[in-house]
Design an enzyme around this catalytic site. Sequence first.
Site, short mmCIF file in Angstrom:
data_model
loop_
_atom_site.label_atom_id
_atom_site.label_comp_id
_atom_site.label_asym_id
_atom_site.label_seq_id
_atom_site.Cartn_x
_atom_site.Cartn_y
_atom_site.Cartn_z
N CYS A 82 0.84 -1.20 0.00
CA CYS A 82 0.00 0.00 0.00
C CYS A 82 0.88 1.25 0.00
CB CYS A 82 -1.00 -0.04 1.16
SG CYS A 82 -2.37 1.15 0.94
N HIS A 192 -3.63 -4.91 -0.54
CA HIS A 192 -3.23 -5.53 0.72
C HIS A 192 -3.29 -7.05 0.59
CE1 HIS A 192 -3.12 -1.97 3.39
NE2 HIS A 192 -4.00 -1.48 2.53
N GLU A 194 -2.34 -9.17 2.71
CA GLU A 194 -2.69 -9.72 4.02
C GLU A 194 -4.19 -9.68 4.28
OE1 GLU A 194 -2.30 -5.33 5.00
OE2 GLU A 194 -1.58 -6.75 3.49
#
EC number: 4.3.2.10
Length: 211
Positions: A82, A192, A194
């Site tokens: 990001c 992202h 994750e």
Amino acid sequence: MTKTVALLDYGSGNLRSAQRALEHVGAEVIVTSDPDICTNADGLLVPGVGAFDACMKGLRGVFGHRIIGTRLAGGRPVMGICVGMQILFDEGIEHGIQTRGCGEWSGRVERLQARILPHMGWNTVEKQPGSEMFAGLSEDERYYFVHTYGVRDWTLVTDDLTTPPLVTWAVHENDRFVAAVENGALWATQFHPEKSGDAGAQLLRNWINHI
């Protein structure tokens, strides 16, 4: 052999979710701003949320820009996520404020031109042939984005001595922007991983295998 990843703590980013995601794919994660640990770990993950200017101030406060430069000079893997990707470029312009980035890549981070901002939610990317980052992932996989700024215009300068970065693009409405970059030891994503479910886990697993 378990790979050790230093998760750079410089006051920006959801460290806990990134830590859990990396541990889920088998990495040993150390959340730290210690220069020695960050320099010597197998991999360095640079998170980032919020304003470009604030992230750069935080990064410089822990000498993160030097840590990144030192690792890359030695060919040691770094990944940005990001705003952690955005700060790798030359500069960012937000609310009329121009801020110098790490300068690992030429290019400018600027406000997207889409009608609806921020670009928040799931989106596909234009997977590139030969990508290590997206190995084992189909072209219709979706990844989680949340951002208002990005790199919209990036002209790659090529020569006979260097291999240009492999750039993956995405489109929000009709606005095209850089979604991910693979450049030797330096990888980065605007989205992202994750927070991107199984596809994001596979991408992080690919990075762990890369380091």
